[in-house]
Design a protein around this motif. Structure first.
Motif, PDB file in Angstrom:
ATOM      1  N   ALA A  37     -24.806  -7.276   4.349  1.00 55.25           N
ATOM      2  CA  ALA A  37     -25.581  -7.922   3.280  1.00 55.25           C
ATOM      3  C   ALA A  37     -26.921  -7.244   3.043  1.00 55.25           C
ATOM      4  CB  ALA A  37     -25.793  -9.390   3.629  1.00 55.25           C
ATOM      5  N   ALA A  38     -27.257  -6.254   3.872  1.00 54.15           N
ATOM      6  CA  ALA A  38     -28.537  -5.555   3.711  1.00 54.15           C
ATOM      7  C   ALA A  38     -28.353  -4.085   4.039  1.00 54.15           C
ATOM      8  CB  ALA A  38     -29.595  -6.173   4.627  1.00 54.15           C
ATOM      9  N   LEU A  39     -29.213  -3.248   3.467  1.00 55.94           N
ATOM     10  CA  LEU A  39     -29.192  -1.815   3.780  1.00 55.94           C
ATOM     11  C   LEU A  39     -29.874  -1.573   5.126  1.00 55.94           C
ATOM     12  CD1 LEU A  39     -30.232  -0.394   0.285  1.00 55.94           C
ATOM     13  CD2 LEU A  39     -27.936  -0.413   1.264  1.00 55.94           C
ATOM     14  N   GLY A  40     -29.645  -0.414   5.713  1.00 55.31           N
ATOM     15  CA  GLY A  40     -30.381  -0.046   6.940  1.00 55.31           C
ATOM     16  C   GLY A  40     -29.512   0.445   8.058  1.00 55.31           C
ATOM     17  N   GLY A  41     -28.385  -0.232   8.294  1.00 51.35           N
ATOM     18  CA  GLY A  41     -27.464   0.221   9.343  1.00 51.35           C
ATOM     19  C   GLY A  41     -28.003   0.044  10.746  1.00 51.35           C
ATOM     20  N   ARG A  42     -27.443   0.830  11.672  1.00 46.40           N
ATOM     21  CA  ARG A  42     -27.686   0.651  13.106  1.00 46.40           C
ATOM     22  C   ARG A  42     -29.100   1.044  13.508  1.00 46.40           C
ATOM     23  NH1 ARG A  42     -25.636   3.110  18.216  1.00 46.40           N
ATOM     24  NH2 ARG A  42     -25.390   5.066  17.106  1.00 46.40           N
ATOM     25  N   VAL A  43     -29.737   1.931  12.724  1.00 45.85           N
ATOM     26  CA  VAL A  43     -31.086   2.382  13.080  1.00 45.85           C
ATOM     27  C   VAL A  43     -32.050   1.199  13.162  1.00 45.85           C
ATOM     28  CG1 VAL A  43     -33.034   3.742  12.221  1.00 45.85           C
ATOM     29  CG2 VAL A  43     -30.738   4.691  12.177  1.00 45.85           C
ATOM     30  N   LEU A  44     -31.774   0.167  12.365  1.00 43.80           N
ATOM     31  CA  LEU A  44     -32.650  -1.005  12.366  1.00 43.80           C
ATOM     32  C   LEU A  44     -32.677  -1.715  13.710  1.00 43.80           C
ATOM     33  CD1 LEU A  44     -32.146  -2.743   8.906  1.00 43.80           C
ATOM     34  CD2 LEU A  44     -34.213  -1.674   9.813  1.00 43.80           C
ATOM     35  N   GLU A  45     -31.664  -1.432  14.543  1.00 46.88           N
ATOM     36  CA  GLU A  45     -31.625  -2.096  15.853  1.00 46.88           C
ATOM     37  C   GLU A  45     -32.523  -1.410  16.879  1.00 46.88           C
ATOM     38  OE1 GLU A  45     -27.888  -3.647  17.296  1.00 46.88           O
ATOM     39  OE2 GLU A  45     -26.912  -2.818  15.526  1.00 46.88           O
ATOM     40  N   LEU A  46     -33.011  -0.212  16.538  1.00 44.75           N
ATOM     41  CA  LEU A  46     -33.880   0.496  17.481  1.00 44.75           C
ATOM     42  C   LEU A  46     -35.298  -0.033  17.372  1.00 44.75           C
ATOM     43  CD1 LEU A  46     -32.653   4.160  16.869  1.00 44.75           C
ATOM     44  CD2 LEU A  46     -31.855   2.526  18.580  1.00 44.75           C
ATOM     45  N   ASP A  47     -35.957  -0.177  18.512  1.00 42.68           N
ATOM     46  CA  ASP A  47     -37.330  -0.678  18.506  1.00 42.68           C
ATOM     47  C   ASP A  47     -38.319   0.432  18.194  1.00 42.68           C
ATOM     48  OD1 ASP A  47     -39.272  -2.844  19.121  1.00 42.68           O
ATOM     49  OD2 ASP A  47     -39.886  -1.396  20.666  1.00 42.68           O
ATOM     50  N   GLN A  48     -37.997   1.648  18.680  1.00 45.62           N
ATOM     51  CA  GLN A  48     -38.939   2.767  18.554  1.00 45.62           C
ATOM     52  C   GLN A  48     -38.133   4.070  18.634  1.00 45.62           C
ATOM     53  OE1 GLN A  48     -42.005   3.862  21.695  1.00 45.62           O
ATOM     54  NE2 GLN A  48     -43.120   2.269  20.608  1.00 45.62           N
ATOM     55  N   THR A  49     -38.586   5.105  17.940  1.00 44.98           N
ATOM     56  CA  THR A  49     -37.937   6.408  18.114  1.00 44.98           C
ATOM     57  C   THR A  49     -38.544   7.094  19.335  1.00 44.98           C
ATOM     58  OG1 THR A  49     -39.527   7.678  16.838  1.00 44.98           O
ATOM     59  CG2 THR A  49     -37.737   6.628  15.600  1.00 44.98           C
ATOM     60  N   SER A  53     -42.381   6.445  16.657  1.00 44.86           N
ATOM     61  CA  SER A  53     -42.522   5.820  15.334  1.00 44.86           C
ATOM     62  C   SER A  53     -41.573   4.626  15.213  1.00 44.86           C
ATOM     63  CB  SER A  53     -42.243   6.848  14.237  1.00 44.86           C
ATOM     64  OG  SER A  53     -40.930   7.321  14.367  1.00 44.86           O
ATOM     65  N   SER A  54     -41.778   3.862  14.131  1.00 39.79           N
ATOM     66  CA  SER A  54     -40.991   2.646  13.935  1.00 39.79           C
ATOM     67  C   SER A  54     -39.806   2.934  13.016  1.00 39.79           C
ATOM     68  CB  SER A  54     -41.869   1.565  13.309  1.00 39.79           C
ATOM     69  OG  SER A  54     -41.055   0.580  12.696  1.00 39.79           O
ATOM     70  N   PRO A  55     -38.569   2.801  13.525  1.00 38.74           N
ATOM     71  CA  PRO A  55     -37.401   2.995  12.654  1.00 38.74           C
ATOM     72  C   PRO A  55     -37.399   2.003  11.498  1.00 38.74           C
ATOM     73  CG  PRO A  55     -36.748   2.928  14.951  1.00 38.74           C
ATOM     74  CD  PRO A  55     -38.167   2.501  14.902  1.00 38.74           C
ATOM     75  N   ALA A  56     -37.865   0.768  11.767  1.00 39.27           N
ATOM     76  CA  ALA A  56     -37.856  -0.251  10.700  1.00 39.27           C
ATOM     77  C   ALA A  56     -38.753   0.169   9.538  1.00 39.27           C
ATOM     78  CB  ALA A  56     -38.314  -1.592  11.274  1.00 39.27           C
ATOM     79  N   ASP A  57     -39.922   0.737   9.849  1.00 38.96           N
ATOM     80  CA  ASP A  57     -40.830   1.196   8.785  1.00 38.96           C
ATOM     81  C   ASP A  57     -40.191   2.323   7.983  1.00 38.96           C
ATOM     82  OD1 ASP A  57     -42.606  -0.621   9.672  1.00 38.96           O
ATOM     83  OD2 ASP A  57     -44.001   0.814  10.600  1.00 38.96           O
ATOM     84  N   PHE A  58     -39.540   3.247   8.720  1.00 34.69           N
ATOM     85  CA  PHE A  58     -38.901   4.369   8.031  1.00 34.69           C
ATOM     86  C   PHE A  58     -37.793   3.868   7.107  1.00 34.69           C
ATOM     87  CE2 PHE A  58     -35.336   7.343   7.897  1.00 34.69           C
ATOM     88  CZ  PHE A  58     -35.946   8.358   7.182  1.00 34.69           C
ATOM     89  N   VAL A  59     -36.960   2.957   7.626  1.00 40.81           N
ATOM     90  CA  VAL A  59     -35.856   2.430   6.822  1.00 40.81           C
ATOM     91  C   VAL A  59     -36.397   1.676   5.605  1.00 40.81           C
ATOM     92  CG1 VAL A  59     -34.001   0.712   6.808  1.00 40.81           C
ATOM     93  CG2 VAL A  59     -34.159   2.355   8.672  1.00 40.81           C
ATOM     94  N   ALA A  60     -37.484   0.929   5.796  1.00 44.55           N
ATOM     95  CA  ALA A  60     -38.058   0.179   4.669  1.00 44.55           C
ATOM     96  C   ALA A  60     -38.506   1.138   3.558  1.00 44.55           C
ATOM     97  CB  ALA A  60     -39.239  -0.664   5.153  1.00 44.55           C
ATOM     98  N   GLY A  61     -39.128   2.267   3.951  1.00 46.75           N
ATOM     99  CA  GLY A  61     -39.567   3.242   2.949  1.00 46.75           C
ATOM    100  C   GLY A  61     -38.391   3.873   2.227  1.00 46.75           C
TER     101      GLY A  61
END
Ligand code: SF4
Ligand code: SF4
Ligand code: SF4
Length: 430
Positions: A37-49, A53-61
């Motif tokens: 139901a949302a974009l992003g995939g498995r990377v969103l489950e990572l807390d930090q690279t 850096s923040s995977p969530a911030d990267f995916v949001a951009g």
């Protein structure tokens, strides 16, 4: 041949979004299909690279780039329900969870369906909340689990189920993920013991610096092999909010030549990365191959690394094999580039080496229909004879050799041409 200047990208993770954004930026219409139901995939489950850096911030951009791109149409909670056609002229149906079906004509497809973490029943996984996988640990970091701030020992077992029967391949990202988290734990509390049991440490390239950093911080790395795996003596317990008993791991120290046993607050298993659910069904629908381990197979590992052998269908990201975020992005750009090379043309030219049916000789026996590895020949419903679409034919010649009526010719390899070549080869020169 006419060409539909539209792409479908299957999978809305980092690879899929990157490919869709790249094609959209080039001015091509793209349909991005994501089953969640949302974009992003498995990377969103990572807390930090590993670089912090923040995977969530990267995916949001990245997501914002896709959403803002007027050329990209996003289909969420959607799957590919039907697919047929050939390069430049595919027709698909995208079905959404609410029952909506959207037919789309498109010229190319990019497969970016990703991968997932396996949860094998090994080393007590599932028997205690003190034994977790690498992704579980990422979730614990994200949730601020208090065990990670304490001084209790933490152990990592690398290759938990990898490099052995079941997953003979290397999942490539679990070493770096484990080393990254071992460093985080040590940096948070240098006094806490951190152990890593490994078959191999594959922090390849410049990631080797993180392996060095982990050892400098005092993380204890110990090698094991398939005949000397660490043993779980006790899976540990946690009761009524109290610490409970620790996980106890016994192992052979190859340097001391002794069996040792350590108590752990947390045991983290680097389990294999496996193909995503649905890869097999998708491969059948698109008529593209998957390997024995379930990952999609490219046309040629060096010469066509993001192409499938079927023209007009491309591949990127974890659907291909386990990859880091950086590698997935690079490959997504490559796939988008290959797709754009087709979409940028005003029309397609069919290749010269293609098979053609002489319908006067065809007995409609279906041999070619059944034997073609690319499923190109069909029976024309009106004249009831075989027909081969030149744009889809790969020119392999299998149908030509199998047709019992000798009704198919492969242009540039006709019988007369082959016989002439044979004659020339065996000709005696005086
Ligand atoms: S990357 Fe994963 S599978 Fe490969 S050696 Fe490291 S832990 Fe084992
Ligand atoms: S194998 Fe030959 S005879 Fe049989 S359907 Fe194909 S073209 Fe016709
Ligand atoms: S030449 Fe090969 S690809 Fe073309 S129709 Fe025959 S079997 Fe299929």
């Amino acid at each position: 041949m006419p060409l539909t200047h539209t792409a479908i990208v299957i999978g809305g993770g980092v690879a899929g979004m990157t490919a869709a954004a790249a094609l959209g930026d080039m001015g091509h219409e793209v349909h991005l299909v994501e089953r969640e139901a949302a974009l992003g995939g498995r990377v969103l489950e990572l807390d930090q690279t590993i670089k912090g850096s923040s995977p969530a911030d990267f995916v949001a951009g990245l997501e914002q780039r896709v959403v803002d791109n007027p050329n990209v149409k996003i289909h969420l909670a959607a799957t590919l329900e039907d697919f047929h056609g050939f390069i430049g002229n595919f027709s698909s149906v995208i079905a959404t969870a609410d029952g909506k079906r959207t037919p789309i004509d498109h010229g190319v497809v990019i497969v970016a369906t990703g991968s997932q973490e396996a949860r094998p029943e090994l080393y007590g996984l599932g028997q205690s909340d003190k034994i977790v996988t690498g992704l579980d640990l990422e979730h614990l970091f994200s949730a601020g689990d208090e065990r990670l701030a304490g001084s209790g020992a933490v152990g990592f077992i690398l290759c938990a189920g990898s490099l052995e029967d079941g997953a003979l391949y290397c999942s490539r990202t679990c070493c770096q993920q484990s080393v990254k988290n071992a460093i985080r734990l040590k940096e948070a509390n240098p006094e806490r013991p951190v152990y890593v049991w490994f078959k191999e440490v594959r922090t390849f390239g410049l990631l080797e610096e993180y392996y060095t950093r982990a050892r400098e911080l005092g993380v204890i790395f110990t090698r094991y092999d398939n005949d000397s795996k660490p043993e779980i003596v006790s899976v540990g317990t946690a009761a009524n909010g109290k610490p409970g008993t620790p996980v106890r791991v016994a192992y052979i120290d190859p340097y001391l030549q002794r069996r040792l046993e350590v108590p752990l607050e947390l045991l983290v298993l680097a389990t294999p990365t496996v193909a995503n659910d649905g890869a097999s069904e998708l491969s059948k629908m698109l008529k593209v191959p998957i390997q024995g381990d379930g990952f999609f197979l490219e046309a040629h590992v060096k010469l066509r690394p993001v192409d499938f052998s079927s023209e007009g269908i491309f591949l990127c990201g974890g659907a291909h094999y386990p990859k880091s975020i950086d590698e997935s992005i690079s490959q997504a750009f490559a796939a988008a580039g290959r797709a754009a090379a087709i979409l940028a043309k005003p029309a397609l030219k069919a290749g010269g080496v293609v098979a053609e049916v002489d319908q006067d000789k065809c007995a409609a026996c279906l041999t070619c229909v059944r034997i073609c590895p690319y499923e190109v020949p069909t029976i024309d419903p009106v004249v009831k004879k075989a027909v081969i679409e030149a744009a889809a034919c790969q020119g392999c010649g299998v149908c030509v050799s199998e047709c019992p009526a000798k009704a198919i010719v492969l242009h540039h390899y006709t019988d007369a041409q082959i016989f002439a070549k044979e004659e020339a080869l065996t000709m005696e020169v005086s």
